[in-house]
Design an enzyme around this catalytic site. Structure first.
Site, PDB file in Angstrom:
ATOM      1  N   LYS A  34       0.733  -1.306   0.235  1.00 38.59           N
ATOM      2  CA  LYS A  34       0.221  -0.108   0.107  1.00 38.59           C
ATOM      3  C   LYS A  34       0.862   1.103   0.187  1.00 38.59           C
ATOM      4  CE  LYS A  34      -0.076  -0.155   5.001  1.00 38.59           C
ATOM      5  NZ  LYS A  34      -0.835  -0.622   6.156  1.00 38.59           N
ATOM      6  N   ARG A 132     -11.337   0.467  14.529  1.00 38.58           N
ATOM      7  CA  ARG A 132     -10.991   1.019  13.266  1.00 38.58           C
ATOM      8  C   ARG A 132     -12.140   0.302  12.465  1.00 38.58           C
ATOM      9  NH1 ARG A 132      -5.184   1.836  10.687  1.00 38.58           N
ATOM     10  NH2 ARG A 132      -5.480  -0.180   9.972  1.00 38.58           N
ATOM     11  N   TYR A 262      14.801  31.000   7.453  1.00 40.28           N
ATOM     12  CA  TYR A 262      13.665  31.662   7.634  1.00 40.28           C
ATOM     13  C   TYR A 262      13.723  31.967   9.158  1.00 40.28           C
ATOM     14  CZ  TYR A 262      11.303  30.710   3.277  1.00 40.28           C
ATOM     15  OH  TYR A 262      10.893  30.866   1.697  1.00 40.28           O
ATOM     16  N   MET A 310      10.615  24.535   1.988  1.00 41.68           N
ATOM     17  CA  MET A 310       9.888  23.540   1.111  1.00 41.68           C
ATOM     18  C   MET A 310      10.601  22.733   0.244  1.00 41.68           C
ATOM     19  SD  MET A 310       6.689  24.308  -1.496  1.00 41.68           S
ATOM     20  CE  MET A 310       5.744  25.254  -0.306  1.00 41.68           C
TER      21      MET A 310
HETATM   22  C1  LIG Z   1      -0.403  -1.337   7.000  1.00 39.24           C
HETATM   23  C2  LIG Z   1      -1.062  -2.534   7.483  1.00 39.24           C
HETATM   24  C3  LIG Z   1      -0.461  -3.894   7.717  1.00 39.24           C
HETATM   25  C4  LIG Z   1       1.223  -3.817   7.981  1.00 39.24           C
HETATM   26  O1  LIG Z   1       1.681  -3.290   9.393  1.00 39.24           O
HETATM   27  P1  LIG Z   1       3.297  -3.323   9.730  1.00 39.24           P
HETATM   28  O2  LIG Z   1       3.041  -2.875  11.230  1.00 39.24           O
HETATM   29  O3  LIG Z   1       3.599  -2.105   8.918  1.00 39.24           O
HETATM   30  O4  LIG Z   1       3.652  -4.466   9.318  1.00 39.24           O
HETATM   31  C5  LIG Z   1      -1.072  -4.865   8.346  1.00 39.24           C
HETATM   32  N1  LIG Z   1      -2.424  -4.848   8.429  1.00 39.24           N
HETATM   33  C6  LIG Z   1      -3.219  -3.541   7.959  1.00 39.24           C
HETATM   34  C7  LIG Z   1      -4.563  -3.810   8.009  1.00 39.24           C
HETATM   35  C8  LIG Z   1      -2.589  -2.770   7.465  1.00 39.24           C
HETATM   36  O5  LIG Z   1      -3.263  -1.538   6.996  1.00 39.24           O
END
Ligand SMILES: *Cc1c(COP(=O)(O)O)cnc(C)c1O
Length: 379
Positions: A34, A132, A262, A310
């Protein structure tokens, strides 16, 4: 370096890390690619992980999954985020597995299966305490009954049941045994509804390494695949895959008392050399790290002088003989003393995932095999 700035991705490290999880646990690995493979490039990361023994891929949404298929990747892919209006047809035609966390999405996936004449492979997502995604415990029974009816009708195949852990990387892992017990109840209720999913999955990187009871049939490995040890101070031989570096564009010798950047947050204490590096917060250098962070130049840590802008930062390189064209390393594996993504995370009060995924699209990715190459060379 051929470009002004770059993220060098060591694909062999990703292959190695996938293998570490597969070998240590004897369990199947879903490589979580992802968010553009945590910033490493989803397709490249996927191929490297599959070469290391991963058998599944996790993408968060339809666009990410379809992009993997468009690049010719045929491994099973699971997605879990979509809007209420999702129609699922394209996903089913592309052979992508869908997580379902409500009766409504079960019905919507079933409609798509009837319309396309493609059996939908679904993974039932249960909320075991993270609050969640997933079906809350009070609604498990009607959810499993509906899934079972659609399974019997032949439109859905319930291929998986899964949940996600809230605290696997915390030192004491509070609540993990409650979540395991809840997952157990969910699995028993699903069995009572006549379901027998082939893939039971719960563990992320930290849980896979620390809590064998969470392993079941498949591990969902994200951060560990990219070589960041998921639990600080516990090492399992993972190799960080990404190095972010840039050429020094300009150096200047300045006297004591010179304000830099800055707001002049930084004022030189002595005569010193300043080096301009073309990476800024738009590239993923966290603005919160100004004042505490360092890059490595010529083998030495050099502090970021003042605010992160930036597009650029200024380093105070002291009396080092730094010249334009020298390489400044933001982070890398840490094996030559350069900062790591975990250190940047500490400096910015965030986690390494945020640092890796934050590396901007403007920074070109360059793919390499083997970690010795591509660092510290002159332009
Ligand atoms: C991103 C994700 C993982 C991976 O978790 P890590 O701690 O990065 O290994 C596992 N399950 C779900 C649902 C995730 O969104």
């Amino acid at each position: 370096m051929a470009t002004m700035a770059e993220a060098v991705v060591d694909l062999d490290a990703i292959t190695h890390n996938a293998k570490v999880f597969a070998d240590r646990t004897g369990t199947g690995v879903m490589a979580m690619v992802k968010a553009n493979g945590f910033g490493h490039g989803a397709t490249q990361a996927a191929r490297a992980a599959l070469a290391g023994g991963a058998t599944w891929l996790g993408a968060s949404n339809a666009a990410e999954a379809l992009a993997l298929r468009a690049d010719g990747i045929t491994a099973p892919i699971l997605i879990w985020l979509y809007p209420p209006s999702e129609t699922f047809e394209k996903l089913l035609l592309a052979g992508i597995d869908v997580s379902v966390g409500s009766v409504e999405s079960l019905d919507a996936v079933a409609d798509a299966a009837r319309a396309t004449l493609h059996v939908a492979n679904v993974h039932l997502k249960v909320d075991t305490g993270m609050s969640r995604g997933g079906v809350p415990a009070a609604e498990w029974n009607p959810f499993f009954d509906r899934a079972s009816a659609l399974h019997d009708e032949g439109v859905l195949r319930v291929r998986g049941i899964w949940s996600h852990l809230a605290n696997a990387e915390e030192p004491e892992m509070p609540g993990i045994h409650d979540q395991l017990a809840a997952f157990d109840r969910a699995r028993r209720q699903s069995a009572d509804a006549g379901l027998d999913p082939e893939f039971v999955h719960l563990a992320n990187s930290a849980a896979a390494l620390r809590v064998p009871e969470t392993r079941f049939d498949l591990l969902r490995i994200g951060i560990g695949l990219y070589g960041v040890e998921p639990v600080p101070d516990m090492t399992h031989g993972l190799k960080p895959a990404m190095t972010v570096q840039a050429q020094v564009l300009l150096t200047k010798r300045v006297p004591a008392g010179t304000g830099v950047g800055y707001g002049h947050d930084y004022v030189t204490e002595h005569e010193t050399t300043l080096a301009l590096v073309p990476l800024g917060f738009a590239d993923g250098v966290p603005r919160q790290a100004g004042g505490v962070a360092a890059f490595q130049v010529g083998g030495e840590r050099c502090p970021v002088a003042g605010r992160v802008a930036m597009d650029q930062v200024v380093l105070d390189v002291g009396d080092l003989p730094v010249q334009p064209g020298d390489v400044a390393v933001m982070f890398g594996p840490g094996t030559d003393g350069e900062p790591t993504a975990r250190e940047w995370a500490e400096w910015a009060d965030t986690n390494p995932n945020d640092i890796l995924t934050g590396i901007g699209a403007r920074v070109p990715r360059r793919y390499e095999h083997g970690s010795e190459h591509g660092r510290y060379e002159r332009a």
